[in-house]
Design an enzyme around this catalytic site. Structure first.
Site, short mmCIF file in Angstrom:
data_model
loop_
_atom_site.label_atom_id
_atom_site.label_comp_id
_atom_site.label_asym_id
_atom_site.label_seq_id
_atom_site.Cartn_x
_atom_site.Cartn_y
_atom_site.Cartn_z
N SER A 122 -39.29 -60.80 -31.07
CA SER A 122 -40.17 -60.23 -30.05
C SER A 122 -41.00 -59.08 -30.61
CB SER A 122 -39.30 -59.69 -28.90
OG SER A 122 -40.07 -58.91 -28.02
N TYR A 149 -32.91 -53.92 -25.65
CA TYR A 149 -33.33 -55.31 -25.88
C TYR A 149 -34.02 -55.44 -27.24
CZ TYR A 149 -36.42 -59.35 -25.80
OH TYR A 149 -37.10 -60.49 -26.15
N LYS A 153 -32.98 -57.48 -30.89
CA LYS A 153 -33.82 -58.45 -31.61
C LYS A 153 -33.97 -58.03 -33.07
CE LYS A 153 -34.56 -61.55 -28.54
NZ LYS A 153 -34.13 -62.94 -28.75
#
Ligand code: UDP
Length: 348
Positions: A122, A149, A153
């Site tokens: 991402s 988050y 990643k």
């Protein structure tokens, strides 16, 4: 589905939004997608190509069994949690599922001799970037995730890279910018619960299915004061996964590649495009900025072209919005619960 001699590809999270579109693209390209999904957020109805295995990536034995059963030598890994806001309040869960889940998956892949991995990363790995507000972001830009988050990643990328070096796996991490749109067939589309993304929320507001849209801030240092994002059609994203599966790489190689268009659209431009497509304006008001939103997140997309020979072909904003609108007006799944959630969303 009759598999014939098609090569199998394990697609974790293949019942989700981008995973389902990628499974379709794989099937059209002559592969046999084996969707491995816990259905904790994906939809069984979205699995229409290849085979389905109900399982959790943290269960290394179940992953190994699926790899054995279908003889898959490549894995496209989408499974994981994606809600940025939730990651702030439940970071342990995000590390458990996204990071520990990927460790477990990699262990099963190593034991079964998987040769190629494509990982769903991402633009969140860049965070605010630390660059000039309106500059595009190349892969070498500073990594400073602004949420747990994004941390997960980036941690997965590091771990996959180390696994490549140690065991000869080759892998491509695709750093998505703003995935949007839907397959024109109407069979699959975006269905998040709850929905937080701009385009589906703007469409729902235009269709009268949700409260008016709140534009999160119009005082950013951007041309019209609203945030710029790089919207990429989900079918262009799916094609990037197929290209990443097929690109020739030496054993042990790891590549991280942006997947975007290189062009930003503002929230206002999106609202106008949805109004044009729906034939009525999007009811909206301007509210406060959303915490953590950078003014601009636009890819430098040159590496994807250079390495993968990939370029977007259907990511014109009007095309994205038209395809999203067709889906939102008549979603094949996910509508009931989602409609309830939309109405239940707190005013922002
Ligand atoms: N946005 C907005 N109102 C909403 C949802 C999103 O103004 O109800 C804005 C958000 O501030 C961002 C852009 O739309 O600038 C895209 O947000 P989205 O949540 O779709 O994706 P993100 O860029 O956060 O991954």
């Amino acid at each position: 589905m009759d598999r014939g001699s098609k090569p199998a590809v394990l697609v974790t999270g293949g019942a989700g939004y981008i995973g389902a579109h990628t499974a379709k693209a794989l099937s059209e390209r002559g592969y046999f997608p084996v969707v491995f999904d816990s259905l904790s957020s994906g939809f069984r109805e979205a699995v229409r190509w290849g085979a389905f295995v109900h399982g959790d990536i943290r269960d290394a034995r179940a992953v190994a069994d699926a790899l054995d059963e279908y003889g898959a030598k490549s894995v496209i890994h989408f499974a994981g949690l994606i809600e940025v806001g939730r990651s702030v309040v439940q970071p342990d869960l995000f590390w458990e599922i996204n990071v520990a889940g990927t460790v477990s998956l990699l262990t099963a892949m190593r034991e079964r001799g998987v040769e190629r991995m494509v990982f769903s990363s991402s633009a969140a790995v860049y965070g605010q970037g630390g660059r000039g507000a309106l500059e595009t972001i190349p892969e070498g830009a500073a990594k400073a995730p602004a949420s747990p988050y994004g941390d997960t990643k980036l941690a997965c990328e590091w771990m996959i890279e180390a696994q490549c070096r140690a065991y000869g796996l080759s892998a491509v991490a695709l750093r998505y910018f703003n995935a949007a749109g839907a397959d024109p067939s109407g069979l699959i589309g975006e269905a998040h619960e709850p929905e937080t993304h701009l385009i589906p929320l703007a469409i729902a507001a235009a269709l009268g299915e949700a409260k008016p849209l709140t534009v999160f801030g119009d005082d950013f240092d951007t041309p019209d004061g609203t945030c710029l994002r790089d919207y990429i059609h989900v079918n262009d994203l799916a094609a990037a996964h197929v290209a990443a599966l097929e690109v020739e790489l030496p054993a042990g190689a790891f590549e991280a590649v942006n997947v975007g268009t290189g062009k930003g659209n503002s929230v206002r431009e999106v609202v106008d495009a949805v109004g044009r497509a729906a034939g009525r304006p999007v009811p909206h008001s301007v509210g406060a900025r959303r915490a953590g939103d950078p003014p601009s997140l636009v890819a430098d997309a040159s590496r994807a072209k250079e390495l993968l020979g990939w370029e977007p072909v259907c990511s014109d904003l009007d095309r994205i919005v038209a395809d999203a609108l067709r889906w939102e007006a008549q979603p094949a799944y996910g509508s009931g619960r989602r409609a309830t959630d939309r109405k239940a969303q707190p005013a922002s």
